[in-house]
Design a protein around this motif. Structure first.
Motif, PDB file in Angstrom:
ATOM      1  N   ARG A 126     -16.150   3.791   7.089  1.00 14.72           N
ATOM      2  CA  ARG A 126     -15.877   4.836   6.289  1.00 14.72           C
ATOM      3  C   ARG A 126     -16.119   4.948   4.733  1.00 14.72           C
ATOM      4  O   ARG A 126     -16.589   5.737   4.352  1.00 14.72           O
ATOM      5  CB  ARG A 126     -14.202   4.883   6.318  1.00 14.72           C
ATOM      6  CG  ARG A 126     -13.552   6.101   5.707  1.00 14.72           C
ATOM      7  CD  ARG A 126     -12.233   6.022   6.336  1.00 14.72           C
ATOM      8  NE  ARG A 126     -11.237   5.657   5.547  1.00 14.72           N
ATOM      9  CZ  ARG A 126      -9.930   5.087   5.844  1.00 14.72           C
ATOM     10  NH1 ARG A 126      -9.475   5.987   6.957  1.00 14.72           N
ATOM     11  NH2 ARG A 126      -8.903   4.370   5.249  1.00 14.72           N
TER      12      ARG A 126
ATOM     13  N   ASN B   2      -4.989   5.221  -2.693  1.00 14.77           N
ATOM     14  CA  ASN B   2      -6.051   5.635  -2.461  1.00 14.77           C
ATOM     15  C   ASN B   2      -7.089   6.434  -3.430  1.00 14.77           C
ATOM     16  O   ASN B   2      -8.153   5.891  -3.789  1.00 14.77           O
ATOM     17  CB  ASN B   2      -5.956   6.503  -1.189  1.00 14.77           C
ATOM     18  CG  ASN B   2      -7.306   6.984  -0.471  1.00 14.77           C
ATOM     19  OD1 ASN B   2      -7.825   5.866  -0.387  1.00 14.77           O
ATOM     20  ND2 ASN B   2      -7.514   8.169  -0.185  1.00 14.77           N
TER      21      ASN B   2
ATOM     22  N   VAL C 185       0.942  -1.050  -0.053  1.00 13.84           N
ATOM     23  CA  VAL C 185       0.057   0.044   0.017  1.00 13.84           C
ATOM     24  C   VAL C 185       0.575   1.270  -0.034  1.00 13.84           C
ATOM     25  O   VAL C 185       1.577   1.754   0.985  1.00 13.84           O
ATOM     26  CB  VAL C 185      -0.727  -0.074   1.321  1.00 13.84           C
ATOM     27  CG1 VAL C 185      -1.829   1.294   1.168  1.00 13.84           C
ATOM     28  CG2 VAL C 185      -1.934  -1.336   1.208  1.00 13.84           C
TER      29      VAL C 185
ATOM     30  N   LYS D 122     -15.273  -3.493  -2.441  1.00 15.48           N
ATOM     31  CA  LYS D 122     -14.782  -2.854  -0.922  1.00 15.48           C
ATOM     32  C   LYS D 122     -16.074  -2.957  -0.117  1.00 15.48           C
ATOM     33  O   LYS D 122     -17.082  -2.521  -0.176  1.00 15.48           O
ATOM     34  CB  LYS D 122     -14.303  -1.532  -1.130  1.00 15.48           C
ATOM     35  CG  LYS D 122     -14.333  -0.727   0.212  1.00 15.48           C
ATOM     36  CD  LYS D 122     -13.065  -1.406   1.110  1.00 15.48           C
ATOM     37  CE  LYS D 122     -12.901  -0.989   2.409  1.00 15.48           C
ATOM     38  NZ  LYS D 122     -12.407   0.565   2.507  1.00 15.48           N
TER      39      LYS D 122
ATOM     40  N   LEU E 204      -7.784   2.113  -3.530  1.00 16.95           N
ATOM     41  CA  LEU E 204      -8.706   1.685  -2.534  1.00 16.95           C
ATOM     42  C   LEU E 204      -9.873   2.433  -2.379  1.00 16.95           C
ATOM     43  O   LEU E 204     -11.008   2.122  -1.805  1.00 16.95           O
ATOM     44  CB  LEU E 204      -7.790   1.356  -1.282  1.00 16.95           C
ATOM     45  CG  LEU E 204      -6.650   0.703  -1.268  1.00 16.95           C
ATOM     46  CD1 LEU E 204      -5.683   1.102  -0.132  1.00 16.95           C
ATOM     47  CD2 LEU E 204      -7.074  -0.569  -0.963  1.00 16.95           C
TER      48      LEU E 204
ATOM     49  N   TYR F  24       2.580   6.865   2.513  1.00 18.09           N
ATOM     50  CA  TYR F  24       2.524   7.295   4.028  1.00 18.09           C
ATOM     51  C   TYR F  24       3.759   8.439   4.109  1.00 18.09           C
ATOM     52  O   TYR F  24       4.468   8.315   5.169  1.00 18.09           O
ATOM     53  CB  TYR F  24       2.557   6.316   4.917  1.00 18.09           C
ATOM     54  CG  TYR F  24       1.740   5.257   4.822  1.00 18.09           C
ATOM     55  CD1 TYR F  24       0.496   5.521   5.609  1.00 18.09           C
ATOM     56  CD2 TYR F  24       1.473   4.157   3.940  1.00 18.09           C
ATOM     57  CE1 TYR F  24      -0.655   4.793   5.534  1.00 18.09           C
ATOM     58  CE2 TYR F  24       0.553   3.295   3.717  1.00 18.09           C
ATOM     59  CZ  TYR F  24      -0.728   3.577   4.542  1.00 18.09           C
ATOM     60  OH  TYR F  24      -1.946   2.727   4.458  1.00 18.09           O
TER      61      TYR F  24
ATOM     62  N   LYS G 108      -0.460   4.221  -0.625  1.00 17.41           N
ATOM     63  CA  LYS G 108      -1.256   5.533  -0.762  1.00 17.41           C
ATOM     64  C   LYS G 108      -0.761   6.686   0.017  1.00 17.41           C
ATOM     65  O   LYS G 108       0.377   6.428   0.872  1.00 17.41           O
ATOM     66  CB  LYS G 108      -2.559   4.973   0.045  1.00 17.41           C
ATOM     67  CG  LYS G 108      -2.502   5.117   1.289  1.00 17.41           C
ATOM     68  CD  LYS G 108      -3.822   4.678   1.948  1.00 17.41           C
ATOM     69  CE  LYS G 108      -4.329   5.846   3.052  1.00 17.41           C
ATOM     70  NZ  LYS G 108      -5.399   5.512   3.896  1.00 17.41           N
TER      71      LYS G 108
ATOM     72  N   PHE H 190     -12.534  -7.047  -0.887  1.00 16.42           N
ATOM     73  CA  PHE H 190     -11.752  -6.962   0.260  1.00 16.42           C
ATOM     74  C   PHE H 190     -12.576  -6.006   1.181  1.00 16.42           C
ATOM     75  O   PHE H 190     -13.471  -5.278   0.954  1.00 16.42           O
ATOM     76  CB  PHE H 190     -10.368  -6.343   0.032  1.00 16.42           C
ATOM     77  CG  PHE H 190     -10.404  -4.734  -0.585  1.00 16.42           C
ATOM     78  CD1 PHE H 190     -11.052  -4.646  -2.005  1.00 16.42           C
ATOM     79  CD2 PHE H 190     -10.021  -3.741   0.242  1.00 16.42           C
ATOM     80  CE1 PHE H 190     -10.971  -3.342  -2.323  1.00 16.42           C
ATOM     81  CE2 PHE H 190     -10.099  -2.502  -0.516  1.00 16.42           C
ATOM     82  CZ  PHE H 190     -10.785  -2.130  -1.763  1.00 16.42           C
ATOM     83  N   SER H 191     -11.869  -5.969   2.531  1.00 20.72           N
ATOM     84  CA  SER H 191     -12.264  -4.988   3.546  1.00 20.72           C
ATOM     85  C   SER H 191     -11.335  -4.533   4.313  1.00 20.72           C
ATOM     86  O   SER H 191     -10.278  -4.759   4.036  1.00 20.72           O
ATOM     87  CB  SER H 191     -13.289  -5.704   4.507  1.00 20.72           C
ATOM     88  OG  SER H 191     -14.101  -5.038   5.227  1.00 20.72           O
ATOM     89  N   HIS H 192     -11.605  -3.538   5.309  1.00 24.99           N
ATOM     90  CA  HIS H 192     -10.491  -2.673   5.828  1.00 24.99           C
ATOM     91  C   HIS H 192     -10.787  -2.932   7.406  1.00 24.99           C
ATOM     92  O   HIS H 192     -11.732  -2.299   7.929  1.00 24.99           O
ATOM     93  CB  HIS H 192     -10.590  -1.274   5.357  1.00 24.99           C
ATOM     94  CG  HIS H 192      -9.507  -0.597   5.918  1.00 24.99           C
ATOM     95  ND1 HIS H 192      -9.347   0.718   5.457  1.00 24.99           N
ATOM     96  CD2 HIS H 192      -8.463  -0.777   6.531  1.00 24.99           C
ATOM     97  CE1 HIS H 192      -8.132   1.306   5.826  1.00 24.99           C
ATOM     98  NE2 HIS H 192      -7.694   0.420   6.634  1.00 24.99           N
TER      99      HIS H 192
HETATM  100  C1  PLP Z   1      -7.819  -2.856   2.826  1.00 16.85           C
HETATM  101  C2  PLP Z   1      -7.150  -1.711   3.403  1.00 16.85           C
HETATM  102  N1  PLP Z   1      -5.800  -1.740   3.701  1.00 16.85           N
HETATM  103  C3  PLP Z   1      -5.190  -0.514   4.037  1.00 16.85           C
HETATM  104  C4  PLP Z   1      -5.688   0.448   3.557  1.00 16.85           C
HETATM  105  C5  PLP Z   1      -4.641   1.819   4.133  1.00 16.85           C
HETATM  106  O1  PLP Z   1      -5.196   2.637   4.733  1.00 16.85           O
HETATM  107  P1  PLP Z   1      -5.130   3.123   6.380  1.00 16.85           P
HETATM  108  O2  PLP Z   1      -3.380   3.574   6.126  1.00 16.85           O
HETATM  109  O3  PLP Z   1      -6.047   4.431   6.572  1.00 16.85           O
HETATM  110  O4  PLP Z   1      -5.183   1.925   7.052  1.00 16.85           O
HETATM  111  C6  PLP Z   1      -6.765   0.863   3.080  1.00 16.85           C
HETATM  112  C7  PLP Z   1      -7.436   1.984   2.677  1.00 16.85           C
HETATM  113  O5  PLP Z   1      -8.589   2.448   2.158  1.00 16.85           O
HETATM  114  C8  PLP Z   1      -7.791  -0.406   2.915  1.00 16.85           C
HETATM  115  O6  PLP Z   1      -8.928  -0.189   2.194  1.00 16.85           O
END
Ligand code: PLP
Length: 201
Positions: free
Chosen positions: A137, A65, A37, A130, A85, A43, A39, A164-166
């Motif tokens: 969120r 993201n 990730v 998702k 994501l 970070y 995004k 997927f989910s978070h």
């Molecule tokens: C499955 C999943 N993992 C990780 C992330 C990373 O986000 P965060 O850094 O807010 O945990 C996201 C963000 O949408 C996500 O959907």
């Protein structure tokens, strides 16, 4: 230092990032793919160098993201699969298809816009679902998933490739809420299986 107005900076050890990816790979089964990730500029670590390091170390997917973050990686020459994501608005459908990004879809407006843009492609265009299993969120609520997946399947230019989910609080020591989220997510997978909707990833 190129910009001497900044009195603090971070030095990122790309070898440490590679080592971490290799460590994750060694814990997973050989057929498990690792997604890095990256995004929000990885970070703050630098999206492009981190993406390159992660891919060199064996990650096969990247995640960002927003669509524009994915475009920036493609324009810098990254060829790996890139999952977006966050919310993909319908007006970004042309860019998503053009830059071969993989969107998380949660609204039929976006799905229709993507199907229109993907219609001329030689192969179906992959999208992922998702699921909001408790983070609150973003994502389809559990009850919405089966009807949404059915609607998507009725659009041949699109292929439902992943789901997927978070986890909202995965980094906390109390794992109760994460367990409940996992249970909710598994419930969604079971409901899809019962309706014979197969999602490979
Ligand atoms: C499955 C999943 N993992 C990780 C992330 C990373 O986000 P965060 O850094 O807010 O945990 C996201 C963000 O949408 C996500 O959907």
């Amino acid at each position: 230092m190129a910009n001497n107005t900044h009195l603090t900076w971070a030095e990122i050890d790309l070898e440490a990032i590679k080592h971490n990816i290799q460590a994750i790979k060694s814990l997973a089964s050989p057929q498990t793919q690792v997604m890095a990730v990256v995004k929000a500029n990885a970070y703050g670590h630098g999206a492009l160098p981190v993406a390159r390091a992660a891919l060199q170390a064996g990650a096969t997917w990247l995640a960002v993201n927003r669509v524009n973050e994915g475009i920036a990686l493609r324009e810098a020459g990254i060829d790996a699969r890139i999952l977006v994501l966050g919310y993909c608005p319908p007006f970004q459908a042309a860019n998503v298809v053009r830059y071969r990004l993989t969107p998380a879809v949660t609204t039929l407006e976006t799905v229709r816009a993507l199907a229109k843009r993907a219609a001329a492609l030689p192969r179906p265009f992959s999208v992922h679902l998702k699921i909001d299993s408790g983070m609150g969120r973003f994502g389809l609520l559990p009850d919405e998933v089966v009807p949404f997946a059915r609607a998507l399947q009725a659009m041949p230019p699109l292929r439902l490739e992943g789901i997927f989910s978070h986890f909202a609080v995965a980094d906390e020591s109390d794992v109760d809420f994460s367990r409940r989220q996992l249970q909710t997510f598994r419930g969604v997978l079971n409901a899809l299986q019962k309706t014979e909707i197969a999602i490979p990833l």
